[in-house]
Design a protein around this motif. Structure first.
Motif, PDB file in Angstrom:
ATOM      1  N   PHE A 406     -35.094  -0.438  64.336  1.00 48.46           N
ATOM      2  CA  PHE A 406     -34.917  -0.650  65.901  1.00 48.46           C
ATOM      3  C   PHE A 406     -34.065  -1.721  66.072  1.00 48.46           C
ATOM      4  CE2 PHE A 406     -38.302  -3.461  65.207  1.00 48.46           C
ATOM      5  CZ  PHE A 406     -38.123  -4.244  66.294  1.00 48.46           C
ATOM      6  N   GLU A 407     -33.589  -1.743  67.237  1.00 49.58           N
ATOM      7  CA  GLU A 407     -32.896  -2.838  67.938  1.00 49.58           C
ATOM      8  C   GLU A 407     -33.815  -3.571  69.118  1.00 49.58           C
ATOM      9  OE1 GLU A 407     -28.069  -1.679  67.535  1.00 49.58           O
ATOM     10  OE2 GLU A 407     -29.124  -1.171  69.151  1.00 49.58           O
ATOM     11  N   LEU A 408     -34.160  -2.663  70.182  1.00 51.30           N
ATOM     12  CA  LEU A 408     -35.314  -3.130  70.780  1.00 51.30           C
ATOM     13  C   LEU A 408     -36.109  -2.158  70.905  1.00 51.30           C
ATOM     14  CD1 LEU A 408     -32.684  -3.761  74.022  1.00 51.30           C
ATOM     15  CD2 LEU A 408     -33.667  -5.417  72.612  1.00 51.30           C
ATOM     16  N   THR A 409     -37.442  -2.576  71.299  1.00 47.83           N
ATOM     17  CA  THR A 409     -38.387  -1.614  71.460  1.00 47.83           C
ATOM     18  C   THR A 409     -39.481  -2.007  72.580  1.00 47.83           C
ATOM     19  OG1 THR A 409     -40.055  -0.232  70.289  1.00 47.83           O
ATOM     20  CG2 THR A 409     -39.983  -2.388  69.780  1.00 47.83           C
ATOM     21  N   MET A 410     -40.433  -1.027  72.930  1.00 49.28           N
ATOM     22  CA  MET A 410     -41.116  -1.676  74.080  1.00 49.28           C
ATOM     23  C   MET A 410     -42.698  -1.152  73.857  1.00 49.28           C
ATOM     24  SD  MET A 410     -41.382  -0.801  77.931  1.00 49.28           S
ATOM     25  CE  MET A 410     -41.835   0.974  77.834  1.00 49.28           C
ATOM     26  N   VAL A 411     -43.838  -2.035  73.773  1.00 51.32           N
ATOM     27  CA  VAL A 411     -44.995  -1.458  73.475  1.00 51.32           C
ATOM     28  C   VAL A 411     -45.984  -2.444  74.241  1.00 51.32           C
ATOM     29  CG1 VAL A 411     -45.410  -3.011  71.301  1.00 51.32           C
ATOM     30  CG2 VAL A 411     -46.678  -1.192  71.524  1.00 51.32           C
ATOM     31  N   LEU A 412     -46.956  -1.811  74.547  1.00 54.80           N
ATOM     32  CA  LEU A 412     -48.225  -2.699  75.298  1.00 54.80           C
ATOM     33  C   LEU A 412     -49.234  -3.118  74.041  1.00 54.80           C
ATOM     34  CD1 LEU A 412     -49.247  -3.439  78.164  1.00 54.80           C
ATOM     35  CD2 LEU A 412     -50.920  -1.467  77.775  1.00 54.80           C
ATOM     36  N   HIS A 413     -48.989  -4.607  73.989  1.00 55.01           N
ATOM     37  CA  HIS A 413     -49.773  -5.080  73.054  1.00 55.01           C
ATOM     38  C   HIS A 413     -51.209  -5.667  73.610  1.00 55.01           C
ATOM     39  CE1 HIS A 413     -47.552  -5.792  69.178  1.00 55.01           C
ATOM     40  NE2 HIS A 413     -46.606  -5.654  70.090  1.00 55.01           N
ATOM     41  N   VAL A 414     -52.291  -5.474  73.027  1.00 56.58           N
ATOM     42  CA  VAL A 414     -53.627  -5.606  73.752  1.00 56.58           C
ATOM     43  C   VAL A 414     -54.391  -6.571  73.260  1.00 56.58           C
ATOM     44  CG1 VAL A 414     -53.602  -3.332  74.601  1.00 56.58           C
ATOM     45  CG2 VAL A 414     -54.795  -3.837  72.417  1.00 56.58           C
ATOM     46  N   ASP A 415     -54.170  -7.418  72.253  1.00 57.49           N
ATOM     47  CA  ASP A 415     -54.681  -8.385  71.596  1.00 57.49           C
ATOM     48  C   ASP A 415     -54.567  -9.908  71.726  1.00 57.49           C
ATOM     49  OD1 ASP A 415     -56.389  -9.694  69.620  1.00 57.49           O
ATOM     50  OD2 ASP A 415     -55.264  -8.719  67.943  1.00 57.49           O
ATOM     51  N   PRO A 416     -55.334 -10.678  72.282  1.00 60.57           N
ATOM     52  CA  PRO A 416     -54.788 -12.035  71.999  1.00 60.57           C
ATOM     53  C   PRO A 416     -54.348 -12.579  70.943  1.00 60.57           C
ATOM     54  CG  PRO A 416     -56.980 -11.692  73.312  1.00 60.57           C
ATOM     55  CD  PRO A 416     -56.853 -10.490  72.664  1.00 60.57           C
ATOM     56  N   ALA A 417     -54.821 -12.265  69.636  1.00 52.85           N
ATOM     57  CA  ALA A 417     -54.507 -12.569  68.556  1.00 52.85           C
ATOM     58  C   ALA A 417     -52.882 -12.291  68.104  1.00 52.85           C
ATOM     59  CB  ALA A 417     -55.222 -11.992  67.398  1.00 52.85           C
ATOM     60  N   THR A 418     -52.341 -11.581  68.907  1.00 50.45           N
ATOM     61  CA  THR A 418     -51.144 -10.928  68.903  1.00 50.45           C
ATOM     62  C   THR A 418     -49.963 -12.290  68.790  1.00 50.45           C
ATOM     63  OG1 THR A 418     -51.278  -8.891  69.776  1.00 50.45           O
ATOM     64  CG2 THR A 418     -48.924  -9.500  69.403  1.00 50.45           C
ATOM     65  N   ALA A 419     -50.560 -13.317  69.599  1.00 53.93           N
ATOM     66  CA  ALA A 419     -49.593 -14.319  69.629  1.00 53.93           C
ATOM     67  C   ALA A 419     -49.434 -15.111  68.092  1.00 53.93           C
ATOM     68  CB  ALA A 419     -50.339 -15.408  70.598  1.00 53.93           C
ATOM     69  N   THR A 420     -50.233 -15.074  67.264  1.00 56.10           N
ATOM     70  CA  THR A 420     -50.202 -15.460  65.976  1.00 56.10           C
ATOM     71  C   THR A 420     -49.284 -14.766  65.162  1.00 56.10           C
ATOM     72  OG1 THR A 420     -52.252 -14.162  65.037  1.00 56.10           O
ATOM     73  CG2 THR A 420     -52.799 -16.307  66.162  1.00 56.10           C
ATOM     74  N   TYR A 421     -49.015 -13.534  65.373  1.00 59.58           N
ATOM     75  CA  TYR A 421     -48.303 -13.001  64.793  1.00 59.58           C
ATOM     76  C   TYR A 421     -46.814 -13.224  64.878  1.00 59.58           C
ATOM     77  CZ  TYR A 421     -51.883  -9.604  64.695  1.00 59.58           C
ATOM     78  OH  TYR A 421     -53.434  -9.050  64.596  1.00 59.58           O
ATOM     79  N   TYR A 422     -46.149 -14.172  65.824  1.00 62.48           N
ATOM     80  CA  TYR A 422     -45.122 -14.558  65.802  1.00 62.48           C
ATOM     81  C   TYR A 422     -44.692 -15.631  64.638  1.00 62.48           C
ATOM     82  CZ  TYR A 422     -44.088 -12.692  70.337  1.00 62.48           C
ATOM     83  OH  TYR A 422     -43.881 -11.779  71.331  1.00 62.48           O
ATOM     84  N   ALA A 423     -46.122 -16.012  63.955  1.00 61.10           N
ATOM     85  CA  ALA A 423     -45.808 -16.746  62.761  1.00 61.10           C
ATOM     86  C   ALA A 423     -45.890 -16.142  61.566  1.00 61.10           C
ATOM     87  CB  ALA A 423     -47.015 -17.743  62.553  1.00 61.10           C
ATOM     88  N   ASN A 424     -45.740 -14.672  61.556  1.00 63.83           N
ATOM     89  CA  ASN A 424     -45.578 -13.667  60.558  1.00 63.83           C
ATOM     90  C   ASN A 424     -44.191 -13.361  60.371  1.00 63.83           C
ATOM     91  OD1 ASN A 424     -45.649 -11.884  58.404  1.00 63.83           O
ATOM     92  ND2 ASN A 424     -47.367 -10.640  59.294  1.00 63.83           N
ATOM     93  N   PRO A 425     -43.175 -13.576  59.544  1.00 65.75           N
ATOM     94  CA  PRO A 425     -41.861 -13.008  59.634  1.00 65.75           C
ATOM     95  C   PRO A 425     -41.912 -11.620  59.190  1.00 65.75           C
ATOM     96  CG  PRO A 425     -42.367 -14.617  57.885  1.00 65.75           C
ATOM     97  CD  PRO A 425     -43.386 -14.808  58.493  1.00 65.75           C
ATOM     98  N   ASN A 426     -42.987 -11.058  58.587  1.00 72.08           N
ATOM     99  CA  ASN A 426     -42.989  -9.722  57.994  1.00 72.08           C
ATOM    100  C   ASN A 426     -43.559  -8.712  59.161  1.00 72.08           C
ATOM    101  OD1 ASN A 426     -42.016 -10.293  55.349  1.00 72.08           O
ATOM    102  ND2 ASN A 426     -44.281 -10.953  54.923  1.00 72.08           N
ATOM    103  N   TYR A 427     -44.003  -9.478  60.234  1.00 71.67           N
ATOM    104  CA  TYR A 427     -44.204  -8.418  61.290  1.00 71.67           C
ATOM    105  C   TYR A 427     -43.102  -7.545  62.013  1.00 71.67           C
ATOM    106  CZ  TYR A 427     -47.627  -7.036  65.256  1.00 71.67           C
ATOM    107  OH  TYR A 427     -48.296  -6.324  66.203  1.00 71.67           O
ATOM    108  N   TYR A 428     -43.407  -6.510  62.709  1.00 68.64           N
ATOM    109  CA  TYR A 428     -42.263  -5.582  63.080  1.00 68.64           C
ATOM    110  C   TYR A 428     -41.088  -6.246  63.641  1.00 68.64           C
ATOM    111  CZ  TYR A 428     -43.575  -5.013  68.034  1.00 68.64           C
ATOM    112  OH  TYR A 428     -43.755  -5.087  69.280  1.00 68.64           O
ATOM    113  N   TRP A 429     -41.274  -7.415  64.453  1.00 66.98           N
ATOM    114  CA  TRP A 429     -39.995  -7.876  65.266  1.00 66.98           C
ATOM    115  C   TRP A 429     -39.508  -8.929  64.233  1.00 66.98           C
ATOM    116  CZ3 TRP A 429     -44.244  -8.682  68.983  1.00 66.98           C
ATOM    117  CH2 TRP A 429     -45.151  -9.853  68.574  1.00 66.98           C
TER     118      TRP A 429
END
Length: 506
Positions: A406-429
């Motif tokens: 993908f290039e751009l996508t949109m999704v409703l994230h619902v979990d406070p822990a999603t903030a920590t996934y910005y430390a995971n380069p393997n996460y979808y973004w």
């Protein structure tokens, strides 16, 4: 004057992508609506929710549509999480944490049986947690278990989990799908059936319409206060409102402004607003050349008037500038980091060499087109041509979330822990920022919650300043229910929806 875009209002239910929240164990009372008198213990509770699961296999399938139905109701872990985020006993009666924070010792509850009638054993406990933490694990929450070194049964009722480093959030991790205890001898096809330890078993799944839960007679805890629950997947808000008024539904989760306004003055119904930890996120693929440039990402953010979008959606949402909301203990008000400014957006694109830019926005068809059309119209004002590609949710999970096509996508994230996934380069973004990774690592290994929250605030501020994503809004959590209904969860119920305490008056 800037051209505005007029649309009809949208029901803020949408598609959800979940991570770490969970429902409490049956012996922990959640914060819910007010109690009702003379409840009918045989009553079937009909609930309209947002997204239908694509599969019932909690060990491999992502999505809050699945989590909302299964967590705590059908499947359980050693511990549970209440609405106020308190850790409570579930399949473990008690636990101890070593002084260095590396060893967790749980006393496992005796007398637990799976829904197929087989006893839960220590082998089931050890094998479930070992599989979830394995390097090749397909569990959607496995990314939170990477610090697990070993899972060992030290006797017939004790399990010991050893970590490589301190993790202040580990108990909460065990309340996620990575902590579910599943039968290791079951032959059930988990994609279309279930075999958990919770207060309910699967009744019938009528794909595209309903999913029912029935009380489990041999449940280890207190029996449900109702005779069962039926989740209804009704996409059209007017149809859902009509069903509620006609008595076909008892609870409507994620009510639209129109439905709320229509029924708020009717004494036959009650309207409740709970805390919401969710963010409609515009995700950028950081491996795509234009979006590698921070100036392009910031320009996209500055091109979208969030306040107008919220107004178009009926006003039942908050403007946020990063992935926190006021109820998060690490909340940061970052709404000014990339404020709406088309002139600045054009300037940034020119500096980056992208005055004429074409991007594809890939989005699940579970969302109303109002949002994507609004985004496309806004970006067109600064010279960005957006092609909207709408796909089935299962396709989105495969192509975008898993394969990162993908290039751009949109999704409703619902979990406070999603903030920590910005430390995971393997996460979808594929966001890769060493400083953010260091801060979130500091937060995870912190000695106190205050230290954790301080590091998280700094991390989410950097994520906002880097425009790692855009956060369009945080929808308010509105529930409309019959006046005779009580005991339904109000806060964070998109992924934390225990239903065993819901009652309907006789």
């Amino acid at each position: 004057m800037r051209r505005s875009v007029a649309f009809t209002a949208l029901a803020l239910s949408g598609v959800l992508l979940a991570g770490c929240s969970t429902s409490p164990a049956n012996d922990a009372a959640p914060e819910t609506s007010a109690p009702a008198a003379a409840a009918d213990p045989t009553a079937i509770v009909d609930i309209r929710v947002g997204l239908e699961p694509t599969s019932l296999d909690v060990t491999t399938t992502s999505g809050a549509g699945l989590v909302q139905v299964m967590r705590g109701n059908v499947y359980q872990g050693l511990v549970g999480l209440t609405e106020d985020r308190t850790i409570v006993p579930a399949l473990a009666t008690e636990w101890e944490v070593s002084e260095d924070g590396l060893t967790y010792t749980f006393t496992v509850r005796d007398g637990v049986v799976f829904h197929d009638g087989t006893p839960m054993t220590m082998d089931d406990v050890v094998a479930s947690l070992t599989a979830a933490s394995a390097d090749d694990s397909k569990n959607p929450d496995a990314k939170r278990m990477t610090g697990v070194v070993s899972v060992t049964a030290t006797d017939d009722s004790t399990v010991e989990i050893v970590l490589a480093e301190r993790d202040i959030n580990f108990l909460e991790t065990l309340t996620t799908g990575a902590g579910y205890i599943t039968s290791q001898t079951s032959t059930v096809d988990l994609a279309s059936a279930t075999n958990g330890t919770g207060p309910y078993t699967l009744g019938q799944w009528n794909r595209g319409a309903t999913l029912s839960l029935e009380p489990f007679a041999d449940y280890w805890g207190d029996a449900p206060s109702n005779g069962g629950v039926v989740f209804h997947y009704i996409a059209d808000e007017a149809t859902a409102a009509t069903a509620l008024r006609g008595g076909e539904l008892d609870v409507l989760v994620g009510a639209s402004p129109e439905t709320t306004d229509l029924l708020a003055a009717d004494n036959a119904f009650q309207v409740a607003e709970g805390e919401s930890t969710s963010w409609m996120t515009l995700g950028f693929n950081h491996t795509v050349e234009p979006l590698k440039d921070q100036r392009v990402r910031e320009a996209i953010r500055r091109s979208i008037d969030k306040s107008e979008l919220i107004e178009v959606l009926g006003g039942q949402a908050l403007e946020v500038g990063t992935i926190t909301v006021p109820s998060d203990t690490w909340h940061v008000d970052a709404t000014d980091t990339a404020a709406f400014d088309t002139a600045e957006a054009k300037k940034l694109l020119k500096e980056a060499g992208y005055e004429d830019l074409e991007l594809t926005l890939t989005v699940s068809n579970t969302y109303d087109t109002i949002i994507t059309e609004f985004i496309a119209a806004e970006l067109a004002e600064v010279g960005v041509d957006v092609k909207i590609e709408t796909v089935e949710f299962a396709t989105w999970l495969e192509d975008v979330y898993t394969n990162k096509k993908f290039e751009l996508t949109m999704v409703l994230h619902v979990d406070p822990a999603t903030a920590t996934y910005y430390a995971n380069p393997n996460y979808y973004w594929s966001y890769d920022n060493a400083k953010v990774q260091g801060l979130i690592a500091d937060a995870r290994t912190a000695l106190t919650e205050d230290e954790r929250d301080e590091a998280m605030r700094e991390a989410v501020t950097l994520v906002a300043e880097d425009s790692a994503s855009d956060w369009l809004y945080s929808p308010k959590n509105i529930i409309v229910a019959g006046a005779d209904v009580a005991g339904f969860a109000v806060d964070r119920n998109s992924t934390n929806f225990p239903v065993s305490g819901i009652t309907i008056a006789e």
